[in-house]
Motif scaffolding. Structure first.
Motif, PDB file in Angstrom:
ATOM      1  N   SER A 359       9.766 -28.448  29.602  1.00 37.98           N
ATOM      2  CA  SER A 359      10.956 -28.335  30.458  1.00 37.98           C
ATOM      3  C   SER A 359      12.087 -29.246  29.995  1.00 37.98           C
ATOM      4  CB  SER A 359      10.599 -28.605  31.920  1.00 37.98           C
ATOM      5  OG  SER A 359      10.426 -29.977  32.111  1.00 37.98           O
ATOM      6  N   ALA A 360      11.746 -30.370  29.326  1.00 38.04           N
ATOM      7  CA  ALA A 360      12.816 -31.284  28.900  1.00 38.04           C
ATOM      8  C   ALA A 360      12.943 -31.357  27.376  1.00 38.04           C
ATOM      9  CB  ALA A 360      12.537 -32.680  29.446  1.00 38.04           C
ATOM     10  N   HIS A 361      12.001 -30.701  26.689  1.00 34.62           N
ATOM     11  CA  HIS A 361      11.973 -30.751  25.215  1.00 34.62           C
ATOM     12  C   HIS A 361      11.946 -32.188  24.692  1.00 34.62           C
ATOM     13  CE1 HIS A 361      13.616 -26.391  25.055  1.00 34.62           C
ATOM     14  NE2 HIS A 361      12.300 -26.444  25.178  1.00 34.62           N
ATOM     15  N   VAL A 362      11.129 -32.989  25.358  1.00 31.59           N
ATOM     16  CA  VAL A 362      10.879 -34.360  24.898  1.00 31.59           C
ATOM     17  C   VAL A 362       9.377 -34.472  24.634  1.00 31.59           C
ATOM     18  CG1 VAL A 362      10.929 -36.812  25.484  1.00 31.59           C
ATOM     19  CG2 VAL A 362      12.805 -35.324  26.213  1.00 31.59           C
ATOM     20  N   ALA A 363       9.024 -34.876  23.418  1.00 25.25           N
ATOM     21  CA  ALA A 363       7.601 -34.999  23.068  1.00 25.25           C
ATOM     22  C   ALA A 363       7.165 -36.460  23.175  1.00 25.25           C
ATOM     23  CB  ALA A 363       7.362 -34.497  21.646  1.00 25.25           C
ATOM     24  N   VAL A 364       6.163 -36.686  24.011  1.00 27.02           N
ATOM     25  CA  VAL A 364       5.562 -38.012  24.175  1.00 27.02           C
ATOM     26  C   VAL A 364       4.050 -37.803  24.114  1.00 27.02           C
ATOM     27  CG1 VAL A 364       7.458 -38.994  25.529  1.00 27.02           C
ATOM     28  CG2 VAL A 364       5.645 -37.723  26.687  1.00 27.02           C
ATOM     29  N   VAL A 365       3.260 -38.861  24.205  1.00 30.92           N
ATOM     30  CA  VAL A 365       1.807 -38.651  24.075  1.00 30.92           C
ATOM     31  C   VAL A 365       1.089 -39.063  25.356  1.00 30.92           C
ATOM     32  CG1 VAL A 365      -0.251 -39.097  22.680  1.00 30.92           C
ATOM     33  CG2 VAL A 365       1.993 -39.130  21.593  1.00 30.92           C
ATOM     34  N   THR A 366       0.184 -38.222  25.784  1.00 27.48           N
ATOM     35  CA  THR A 366      -0.564 -38.478  27.022  1.00 27.48           C
ATOM     36  C   THR A 366      -1.439 -39.725  26.905  1.00 27.48           C
ATOM     37  OG1 THR A 366      -2.250 -37.626  28.518  1.00 27.48           O
ATOM     38  CG2 THR A 366      -2.363 -36.846  26.251  1.00 27.48           C
ATOM     39  N   GLY A 367      -1.511 -40.473  27.997  1.00 30.70           N
ATOM     40  CA  GLY A 367      -2.340 -41.672  28.032  1.00 30.70           C
ATOM     41  C   GLY A 367      -3.820 -41.365  27.878  1.00 30.70           C
ATOM     42  N   SER A 368      -4.231 -40.141  28.207  1.00 27.19           N
ATOM     43  CA  SER A 368      -5.665 -39.831  28.121  1.00 27.19           C
ATOM     44  C   SER A 368      -6.158 -39.985  26.676  1.00 27.19           C
ATOM     45  CB  SER A 368      -5.967 -38.435  28.662  1.00 27.19           C
ATOM     46  OG  SER A 368      -5.320 -37.468  27.885  1.00 27.19           O
ATOM     47  N   ALA A 369      -5.265 -39.782  25.712  1.00 29.96           N
ATOM     48  CA  ALA A 369      -5.656 -39.945  24.303  1.00 29.96           C
ATOM     49  C   ALA A 369      -5.944 -41.396  23.957  1.00 29.96           C
ATOM     50  CB  ALA A 369      -4.549 -39.417  23.395  1.00 29.96           C
ATOM     51  N   PHE A 370      -5.453 -42.300  24.807  1.00 31.36           N
ATOM     52  CA  PHE A 370      -5.602 -43.736  24.538  1.00 31.36           C
ATOM     53  C   PHE A 370      -6.535 -44.389  25.562  1.00 31.36           C
ATOM     54  CE2 PHE A 370      -1.194 -42.446  23.471  1.00 31.36           C
ATOM     55  CZ  PHE A 370      -1.173 -42.706  22.113  1.00 31.36           C
ATOM     56  N   GLY A 371      -7.241 -43.556  26.306  1.00 29.72           N
ATOM     57  CA  GLY A 371      -8.171 -44.093  27.306  1.00 29.72           C
ATOM     58  C   GLY A 371      -7.491 -44.594  28.561  1.00 29.72           C
ATOM     59  N   ALA A 372      -6.315 -44.046  28.905  1.00 32.61           N
ATOM     60  CA  ALA A 372      -5.604 -44.479  30.118  1.00 32.61           C
ATOM     61  C   ALA A 372      -4.974 -43.254  30.777  1.00 32.61           C
ATOM     62  CB  ALA A 372      -4.542 -45.512  29.769  1.00 32.61           C
ATOM     63  N   ASP A 373      -5.677 -42.684  31.737  1.00 31.52           N
ATOM     64  CA  ASP A 373      -5.285 -41.385  32.296  1.00 31.52           C
ATOM     65  C   ASP A 373      -4.031 -41.416  33.165  1.00 31.52           C
ATOM     66  OD1 ASP A 373      -7.434 -40.281  31.047  1.00 31.52           O
ATOM     67  OD2 ASP A 373      -8.767 -40.441  32.788  1.00 31.52           O
ATOM     68  N   ASN A 374      -3.583 -42.607  33.580  1.00 33.48           N
ATOM     69  CA  ASN A 374      -2.423 -42.680  34.476  1.00 33.48           C
ATOM     70  C   ASN A 374      -1.102 -42.878  33.742  1.00 33.48           C
ATOM     71  OD1 ASN A 374      -4.083 -42.481  36.651  1.00 33.48           O
ATOM     72  ND2 ASN A 374      -4.131 -44.673  37.091  1.00 33.48           N
ATOM     73  N   CYS A 375      -1.153 -42.843  32.427  1.00 35.45           N
ATOM     74  CA  CYS A 375       0.018 -43.302  31.663  1.00 35.45           C
ATOM     75  C   CYS A 375       0.423 -42.302  30.590  1.00 35.45           C
ATOM     76  CB  CYS A 375      -0.330 -44.627  30.978  1.00 35.45           C
ATOM     77  SG  CYS A 375      -0.884 -45.886  32.129  1.00 35.45           S
ATOM     78  N   TYR A 376       1.581 -42.549  29.996  1.00 33.42           N
ATOM     79  CA  TYR A 376       1.962 -41.823  28.788  1.00 33.42           C
ATOM     80  C   TYR A 376       2.682 -42.785  27.853  1.00 33.42           C
ATOM     81  CZ  TYR A 376       6.896 -41.430  30.243  1.00 33.42           C
ATOM     82  OH  TYR A 376       8.188 -41.702  30.604  1.00 33.42           O
ATOM     83  N   ARG A 377       2.689 -42.434  26.569  1.00 34.61           N
ATOM     84  CA  ARG A 377       3.289 -43.336  25.588  1.00 34.61           C
ATOM     85  C   ARG A 377       4.599 -42.780  25.047  1.00 34.61           C
ATOM     86  NH1 ARG A 377       0.954 -44.416  19.581  1.00 34.61           N
ATOM     87  NH2 ARG A 377       2.242 -42.568  19.184  1.00 34.61           N
ATOM     88  N   ILE A 378       5.599 -43.648  25.073  1.00 33.83           N
ATOM     89  CA  ILE A 378       6.863 -43.342  24.400  1.00 33.83           C
ATOM     90  C   ILE A 378       6.918 -44.225  23.160  1.00 33.83           C
ATOM     91  CG2 ILE A 378       9.374 -43.653  24.507  1.00 33.83           C
ATOM     92  CD1 ILE A 378       9.304 -42.977  27.428  1.00 33.83           C
ATOM     93  N   SER A 379       7.175 -43.612  22.004  1.00 31.49           N
ATOM     94  CA  SER A 379       7.457 -44.409  20.812  1.00 31.49           C
ATOM     95  C   SER A 379       8.971 -44.549  20.758  1.00 31.49           C
ATOM     96  CB  SER A 379       6.935 -43.686  19.564  1.00 31.49           C
ATOM     97  OG  SER A 379       7.536 -44.261  18.421  1.00 31.49           O
TER      98      SER A 379
END
Ligand code: PMP
Ligand code: GLU
Length: 402
Positions: A359-379
């Motif tokens: 919907s926003a065409h912004v790619a970030v990475v889900t926290g579940s990939a890093f063992g943290a289901d409540n979060c997301y990562r912005i580089s």
């Protein structure tokens, strides 16, 4: 001629997750190739080019004929430079036989896990953790044991938590500081407390991933391997990708007890041999010459960090802390769970990231990939303009959630 193909993948590979950072970066590229205006804040890669003097050193090495296999653990010249760097920056003494250069820190970590882990050995991983740790550990037969820290504790595990996770099967402690994905930096006293816990148990090795060493806003980088209690059981991992903007060069290294370094060379000698010859020459030059480009990049990341915190903090429900290193921020977005926009319900971080991408065409990475289901990562290794626009779009998408 038969057209039947028999597909049989090993259990090992079937059980392995694809790298979420790389998958997300590819999804962003695919969407962009379809003509969408995508901003990708997914891959942890400096947006700067490799400093010119390092590139020049590689060109010179090519002209001088550095085009052949090197010794498996690396050119002596590079290992000497690394030896000097460990002493200069980390207060650690390594002999040349304790240093192994690899095709990236990723390979260094794989070498270590293959060298040290037997089936069923437990590896305590401080979470949130870098996406590849758990998969490399599992591939080597190990069992990841996560010790989790949430945003309230600045995503840093305590020594007490580490102590509670240790069992008779524990063989390794694995973590990064500055941390990917949180940007958290463990302070010297925090590392010392963890070192003391490990020192109290025989046969546990520490893998300290310090690849973001030079992107540290505290002014102080501490290496756990510098503490006497654990110096004979710490493997310090580092590399050129982040501090010198050399991701594509594929160069990482370790300083380790000699018997572990020998084992890593043995693994590497069968898998890939030595790293690229002319790249190693340039890497030696990078460590021993003017490091002001590295510190300029660090200052730019710090400025962006401050801007990103300020902008994200204005979005209702987005919980952010103040990361002290790397180029990531790891907001807690659990306040949006259960909300929806149009027909899309956000039940977890995966849903949130998918929603942002489409919907926003912004790619970030889900926290579940890093063992943290409540979060997301912005580089935030992106231009200020891109970051401002991306966060504007994120705010707009979040405001639509009800
Ligand atoms: N460790 C961490 C924490 C990282 O973020 C990365 C980045 N990919 C690596 C290791 C691997 O780095 P390299 O490019 O040297 O393989
Ligand atoms: N370390 C970076 C990241 O976490 C690069 C991608 C990767 O190697 O996973 O995004």
């Amino acid at each position: 001629m038969s057209t039947v193909s028999i597909q049989h993948l090993s259990q090992r590979i079937q059980q392995m997750e694809e790298s979420a950072t790389i998958r997300m970066a590819q999804m962003a590229r695919d969407l962009a190739a379809q003509g969408h205006d995508v901003i990708s804040l997914s891959l942890g890669e400096p947006d700067f080019d490799t400093p010119a003097h390092i590139k020049e050193a590689a060109k010179k090495a090519l002209d001088e004929g550095y085009t052949k296999y090197t010794p498996v653990p690396g050119l002596v010249e590079l290992r000497k430079a690394i030896q000097t760097k460990f002493k200069r920056d980390n207060g650690m003494d390594f002999g040349l036989n304790q240093i192994v250069v690899s095709n990236g820190a990723k390979q260094s970590i794989a070498n270590i896990c293959l060298a040290l882990l037997d089936e069923g050995d437990e590896v305590v991983i401080l979470a949130p953790y870098w996406v590849s740790y758990s998969e490399i550990v599992k591939l080597a037969g190990g069992v990841p044991v996560l010790v989790s820290a949430d945003i309230e504790q600045d995503y840093k595990a305590t020594a007490e938590q580490v102590a509670a996770a240790i069992t008779p099967r524990t063989r390794m402690l694995l973590f990064s500081s500055p941390c990917n994905p949180t940007g958290s930096v463990y302070l010297k006293e925090e590392l010392h407390a963890i070192a003391q816990v490990v020192a109290a148990h025989e046969g546990i090795y520490i893998v300290s991933d310090e690849i973001y060493e030079y992107i540290n806003f505290t002014g102080n980088h501490a290496s756990i391997g510098a503490f006497d209690e654990v110096k004979d059981r710490t493997i310090t991992v580092n590399g050129f990708s982040k501090g010198f903007a050399m991701t594509g060069w594929r160069l990482g290294y370790i300083g380790a007890p000699e018997w572990i370094a020998d084992a890593c060379s043995k693994v590497q000698g069968q898998f890939t041999s030595g790293a690229t010859s002319f790249g190693q020459k340039a890497a030696a030059h990078a460590l021993l010459s003017d490091m002001s480009p590295t510190y300029e990049m660090q200052a730019a990341f710090r400025q962006r960090r401050d801007m990103v915190i300020e902008l994200l903090s204005q979005i209702p429900g987005m919980k952010v802390n103040k990361p002290q290193g790397a180029f990531y921020i790891f907001p807690d977005i659990s306040s949006y769970f259960g909300k929806s926009a149009a027909d899309k319900v956000i039940n977890n971080a995966d849903d949130f990231c998918e929603y942002l991408l489409h919907s926003a065409h912004v790619a970030v990475v889900t926290g579940s990939a890093f063992g943290a289901d409540n979060c997301y990562r912005i580089s935030y290794a992106a231009s200020e303009k891109e970051l401002r626009e991306a966060i504007r779009r994120i705010a707009e998408a979040v405001n639509k959630l009800q």
